[in-house]
Design an enzyme around this catalytic site. Sequence first.
Site, short mmCIF file in Angstrom:
data_model
loop_
_atom_site.label_atom_id
_atom_site.label_comp_id
_atom_site.label_asym_id
_atom_site.label_seq_id
_atom_site.Cartn_x
_atom_site.Cartn_y
_atom_site.Cartn_z
NE ARG A 114 33.56 -4.62 -1.35
CZ ARG A 114 34.08 -4.62 -2.04
NH1 ARG A 114 35.15 -4.67 -1.35
NH2 ARG A 114 34.54 -3.65 -3.20
CE LYS A 136 10.69 -2.37 1.77
NZ LYS A 136 9.25 -1.92 0.43
CD GLU A 178 2.47 1.65 8.59
OE1 GLU A 178 1.68 0.32 7.55
OE2 GLU A 178 2.66 2.56 7.63
CE LYS A 213 7.50 -4.13 7.59
NZ LYS A 213 7.97 -3.24 7.64
CD GLU A 223 7.07 -4.00 -1.30
OE1 GLU A 223 6.33 -3.21 -1.04
OE2 GLU A 223 8.44 -3.26 -1.45
NE ARG A 227 9.24 -5.81 2.84
CZ ARG A 227 10.47 -5.48 3.63
NH1 ARG A 227 11.17 -6.56 3.68
NH2 ARG A 227 10.69 -5.05 4.20
CG ASN A 231 3.37 -1.40 -0.21
OD1 ASN A 231 3.63 -1.13 0.41
ND2 ASN A 231 3.03 -2.51 -0.84
CG HIS A 234 1.46 2.04 2.77
ND1 HIS A 234 0.85 1.25 3.99
CD2 HIS A 234 2.57 2.95 3.45
CE1 HIS A 234 1.02 1.68 5.42
NE2 HIS A 234 2.42 2.25 4.31
CG HIS A 238 2.64 6.09 -0.21
ND1 HIS A 238 2.85 4.56 -0.57
CD2 HIS A 238 3.09 6.20 0.96
CE1 HIS A 238 3.92 4.88 0.17
NE2 HIS A 238 3.59 5.22 1.14
CG HIS A 251 3.43 7.35 6.67
ND1 HIS A 251 3.19 7.02 5.96
CD2 HIS A 251 3.05 5.72 7.30
CE1 HIS A 251 3.40 5.55 5.23
NE2 HIS A 251 2.98 5.06 6.65
#
Length: 343
Positions: A114, A136, A178, A213, A223, A227, A231, A234, A238, A251
């Site tokens: 955990r 993330k 980025e 960030k 998010e 947040r 994006n 993106h 994407h 990317h």
Amino acid sequence: MKTQHIELGEKSYDILVGQGLLADIGNLLPLGRRVLIVTDDGVPAEYAEAVAKAAGQACTVTLPAGEASKSLASFEKLLRTMLENGFGRGDCAVAVGGGVVGDLCGFAASAYMRGIDFYNIPTTVLSMVDSSVGGKTAVNLDGVKNIVGAFYQPKKVIADCDVLRTLSSRQIASGLAEAVKMALTSDEEGFALFEKEPLPPFEEIISRAIAVKAAVVAEDEKENGLRRILNFGHTFGHALEAYEGLGGLTHGECVAIGMLPMCSPAVRKRLLPVLCRLGLPTEIPAPAEKIFGYLQYDKKRVGDEVYAVTVDDIGDGKIRKIPLTELEARVTAYEKERQMHHE
């Protein structure tokens, strides 16, 4: 060395950015215990070996480089390695690699008993400025990216800019896309660095991007609102990544293209020369209408609308809920603009 603090209450942590940090890793991280080291075969082996030498007991797992390793099978392999080697709650996991390694190692650390301590040593520009910051963690399932995972913050991140010397110019440019993204939305002075000749040292560029960030994550860890500013570029980016007829754009290259239709003409006028100077693409590499179908899979889509980010003034990104038709119109208009430019 510069230190960026991520303020998240009891989950707060520091990101150290500098040179020669791996050589001092035994003093920077508490490794006198069992340490799971996760890396891949695209990362110079000496980076993981430096961590292993400082560890009380090291167990190193080297995965094949690439997105295919970001799987439940790899996740299980890490858990079994810890179980078979008697890891307890007082032990830790250390990622040494890019975003795939960091996401996978962090997710395994979140689940074993955990949750055990997790440290991240990103080895690419992209992972330093993006995936190593914010907690993330995830794996892919049945071709769907990052669909199984958790928010799990590291105890510390070590960004040693010396490791970037082994990267190709394309990998570096992809990561810098980025950093440009973050500057455009939130740091006007930071964007001006990319217009300087020559570029400032990586340490300065990476530290500023991390600071952006860090501020966003501190305010919106999971998010739910702000947040989403991260994006920028993106939404269409994407869709470009999902389109299979591109021949392998990275990317960062897709994000670079994706930013351009979402800018005002004045911002785009400054952004285009920056992207060209970094060696990033500025042309949509296929007819835009062929890519539009992939917009429906965007995770930020709500009905016929999508949460997207626009930048009308540098350093002042706006999160907007816009119809997919408006997004498509922006992309089509940009495509026509570039065609006219070439004529």
